[in-house]
Design a protein around this motif. Structure first.
Motif, PDB file in Angstrom:
ATOM      1  N   SER A  88     -25.276   2.842   2.292  1.00  0.00           N
ATOM      2  CA  SER A  88     -26.071   2.349   3.159  1.00  0.00           C
ATOM      3  C   SER A  88     -27.105   3.048   3.926  1.00  0.00           C
ATOM      4  CB  SER A  88     -25.373   1.444   4.099  1.00  0.00           C
ATOM      5  OG  SER A  88     -26.006   0.856   5.189  1.00  0.00           O
ATOM      6  N   ASP A  89     -28.349   2.731   3.818  1.00  0.00           N
ATOM      7  CA  ASP A  89     -29.389   3.386   4.616  1.00  0.00           C
ATOM      8  C   ASP A  89     -29.723   2.792   5.776  1.00  0.00           C
ATOM      9  OD1 ASP A  89     -30.565   1.170   3.454  1.00  0.00           O
ATOM     10  OD2 ASP A  89     -32.157   2.557   2.476  1.00  0.00           O
ATOM     11  N   VAL A 111     -20.012  11.603   5.138  1.00  0.00           N
ATOM     12  CA  VAL A 111     -19.243  11.651   3.867  1.00  0.00           C
ATOM     13  C   VAL A 111     -19.518  10.391   3.207  1.00  0.00           C
ATOM     14  CG1 VAL A 111     -17.053  10.984   3.065  1.00  0.00           C
ATOM     15  CG2 VAL A 111     -16.983  12.687   5.014  1.00  0.00           C
ATOM     16  N   SER A 112     -20.091  10.464   1.962  1.00  0.00           N
ATOM     17  CA  SER A 112     -20.435   9.620   0.905  1.00  0.00           C
ATOM     18  C   SER A 112     -19.945   9.850  -0.484  1.00  0.00           C
ATOM     19  CB  SER A 112     -22.294   9.351   1.023  1.00  0.00           C
ATOM     20  OG  SER A 112     -22.641   8.575   0.012  1.00  0.00           O
ATOM     21  N   PRO A 113     -19.000   9.196  -0.684  1.00  0.00           N
ATOM     22  CA  PRO A 113     -18.147   9.313  -2.064  1.00  0.00           C
ATOM     23  C   PRO A 113     -19.327   9.055  -3.223  1.00  0.00           C
ATOM     24  CG  PRO A 113     -16.776   7.810  -0.643  1.00  0.00           C
ATOM     25  CD  PRO A 113     -18.141   7.951   0.160  1.00  0.00           C
ATOM     26  N   HIS A 114     -20.205   7.968  -3.110  1.00  0.00           N
ATOM     27  CA  HIS A 114     -21.127   7.668  -4.017  1.00  0.00           C
ATOM     28  C   HIS A 114     -22.324   7.382  -3.446  1.00  0.00           C
ATOM     29  CE1 HIS A 114     -18.117   7.751  -7.115  1.00  0.00           C
ATOM     30  NE2 HIS A 114     -17.379   6.683  -6.470  1.00  0.00           N
ATOM     31  N   ILE A 115     -23.206   8.533  -3.178  1.00  0.00           N
ATOM     32  CA  ILE A 115     -24.355   8.015  -2.335  1.00  0.00           C
ATOM     33  C   ILE A 115     -25.541   7.248  -2.975  1.00  0.00           C
ATOM     34  CG2 ILE A 115     -26.160  10.010  -3.755  1.00  0.00           C
ATOM     35  CD1 ILE A 115     -25.637   9.940   0.065  1.00  0.00           C
ATOM     36  N   GLU A 116     -25.354   6.984  -4.259  1.00  0.00           N
ATOM     37  CA  GLU A 116     -26.218   5.704  -4.761  1.00  0.00           C
ATOM     38  C   GLU A 116     -25.804   4.428  -4.314  1.00  0.00           C
ATOM     39  OE1 GLU A 116     -22.892   6.623  -7.712  1.00  0.00           O
ATOM     40  OE2 GLU A 116     -24.339   7.768  -6.280  1.00  0.00           O
ATOM     41  N   LYS A 117     -24.758   4.403  -3.629  1.00  0.00           N
ATOM     42  CA  LYS A 117     -24.230   3.166  -3.181  1.00  0.00           C
ATOM     43  C   LYS A 117     -24.257   3.129  -1.731  1.00  0.00           C
ATOM     44  CE  LYS A 117     -21.080   2.117  -7.360  1.00  0.00           C
ATOM     45  NZ  LYS A 117     -19.734   1.911  -7.607  1.00  0.00           N
ATOM     46  N   ALA A 126     -16.026   4.257   4.703  1.00  0.00           N
ATOM     47  CA  ALA A 126     -17.358   3.871   4.919  1.00  0.00           C
ATOM     48  C   ALA A 126     -18.088   4.684   4.222  1.00  0.00           C
ATOM     49  CB  ALA A 126     -18.013   4.231   6.396  1.00  0.00           C
ATOM     50  N   ASN A 127     -19.454   4.212   3.601  1.00  0.00           N
ATOM     51  CA  ASN A 127     -20.426   4.889   2.895  1.00  0.00           C
ATOM     52  C   ASN A 127     -21.571   4.683   3.372  1.00  0.00           C
ATOM     53  OD1 ASN A 127     -21.256   6.165   0.771  1.00  0.00           O
ATOM     54  ND2 ASN A 127     -21.164   4.755  -0.890  1.00  0.00           N
TER      55      ASN A 127
END
Length: 423
Positions: free
Chosen positions: A284-285, A276-282, A343-344
């Motif tokens: 963490s990798d 789950v990533s509401p905003h993938i551009e933000k 979490a993102n």
């Protein structure tokens, strides 16, 4: 022998307990979910045209929970009584006016005073402040000298500092991991289809239908509405009483073809992974290797693995190129995704529509442990959970033990000081 009852002291001690418990509870439930607090702060910024300050929302959330907790501890312990009661009165005066505005104009539907732990309407919040907390803060301020301090002046600085640092550290822990208590709909153990369903006897929405005839408007019930009478012109339908609202209103996941496959995934009995990533551009990798390892686990066992996001295809492609992601993507509403996990990105494991496990990206199991951890979650044994410690017990101990030790030190130091004076 006559004993005069000091009603002022009794009153201020009762007010002190009410204010202390309320502010400690309010501060701690906000500290449990600082990301949720930041989202609520953003709602306030948006309602008052201050979206330029959204980047400060998390900082405001952390400090607000710490300040409320600090005030609660200080008034409960009667630390710096005058300063504490001045701050308490100022805060309650401001919050009472703010909640009155919210109740009248409703720019934010939920004030968020108790986070997601207890939901109050704006009017309920205003009456709570106006009838209970504001008068209590006035009484505490007026009669603050009648409070009995638990600590002497020499160590009150420590209580003040500790009461601020502890919730800040606690908030940071919950921010860097997942909240130790999840008050939201998608908590572990929640069955999503059940939370979306309507009971057979659930009350329905009640509407009032407005029709116009010869320039005059009249309200009708659904049974009496003149739907077939051409003399009446339909104007509008008004919601008179809201019926049953499921805990989860919608849960939609759209694939690359635009098809909603949520129902299919919720029915899967093997298990489904959602990154789950509401905003993938933000996102963490930091834990890409661990995420890819879980994806390999899913592929080997023929389990669906998707990344759910609300981001554009351009941002999705950038993530794929930068991190070598091979898993497919789904699009979903960002509010739903933020509610699912704080979490993102965060990893969610579903089985037959039930939330089995959730991981903050910092806590995704390493490669040498992941398979065993996931296997145990999908096929739990009867012994699972034996010997587990309640995290709240640890939190309470971490806060109370230092204060208890300081109180003991302060008590004996004060006894020695009095003895020296007597000598």
């Amino acid at each position: 022998m006559n004993h005069t009852v000091d009603y002022k002291k009794i009153t201020v001690e009762i007010c002190r307990i009410i204010l202390g418990v309320t502010f400690i509870f309010s501060g701690i439930v906000k500290a449990v979910d600082p990301v949720g607090g930041a989202l609520k702060i953003e709602d306030y910024f948006g309602a008052f045209g201050l979206t330029a300050f959204n980047r400060l929302a998390l900082i405001v959330s952390l400090n607000l929970s710490a300040f409320e907790f600090l005030l609660g501890v200080c008034i409960l312990a009667a630390v710096y009584r005058r300063l504490t009661t001045i701050c308490m009165l100022a805060m309650m005066s401001f919050m009472t006016l703010l909640t009155l505005y919210l109740a009248i104009f409703n720019p934010v539907h939920d004030c968020g005073c108790f986070g997601d732990a207890i939901k109050l309407t704006n009017w309920q919040t205003f009456f709570k402040n106006f009838i209970v907390l504001l008068p209590a803060s006035v009484a505490a301020f007026v009669y603050h000298k009648k409070m009995t301090p638990l600590f002497t002046r020499e160590v009150q600085w420590f209580v003040l500092l500790f009461a601020y640092c502890f919730p800040m550290a606690f908030s940071y822990y919950n921010y860097s991991h997942l909240p130790i208590s999840d008050f939201r709909q998608f908590k572990i153990g929640a069955n999503i289809p059940q939370l979306m369903s309507f009971p057979e006897d659930a009350p329905q929405d009640e509407y009032q239908y407005i029709y116009e005839k010869n320039g005059e408007k009249q309200a009708f019930t659904p049974e009496t509405a003149p739907a077939g009478d051409d003399a009446w012109k339909f104007v509008e339908a008004k919601l008179v009483k809201q019926g049953y609202v499921p805990s989860i209103a919608t849960f939609d996941l759209y694939d690359a073809n635009g098809d909603n496959i949520a129902e299919e995934l919720l029915a899967n009995e093997k298990g489904v992974f959602l990154l789950v990533s509401p905003h993938i551009e933000k996102a963490s990798d930091k834990r890409i290797d661990e995420i890819n390892n879980v994806y390999d686990y899913a592929v080997e066992r023929d389990m669906p693995f998707y990344c759910a996001t609300s981001s554009t295809q351009e941002n999705i492609d950038a993530w794929i190129n930068n991190n070598g992601a091979e898993y497919p993507f789904l699009t979903a509403d960002d509010v739903t995704l933020k509610t699912m996990i704080r979490a993102n990105p965060g990893l969610v494991l579903l089985k037959s529509g039930t939330v089995v496990a959730k991981w903050h990206f910092n806590d995704i199991p390493p490669q040498d442990e992941a398979n065993a951890v996931i296997d145990s979650l999908l096929n739990p044994s009867d012994e699972k959970g034996a010997g587990e410690t309640n995290p709240w017990l640890l939190v309470v101990c971490c806060f109370t033990l230092p204060l208890l030790l300081v109180w003991i030190y302060d008590f004996f130091r004060n006894v020695r000081s009095r003895r020296k004076k007597d000598e």
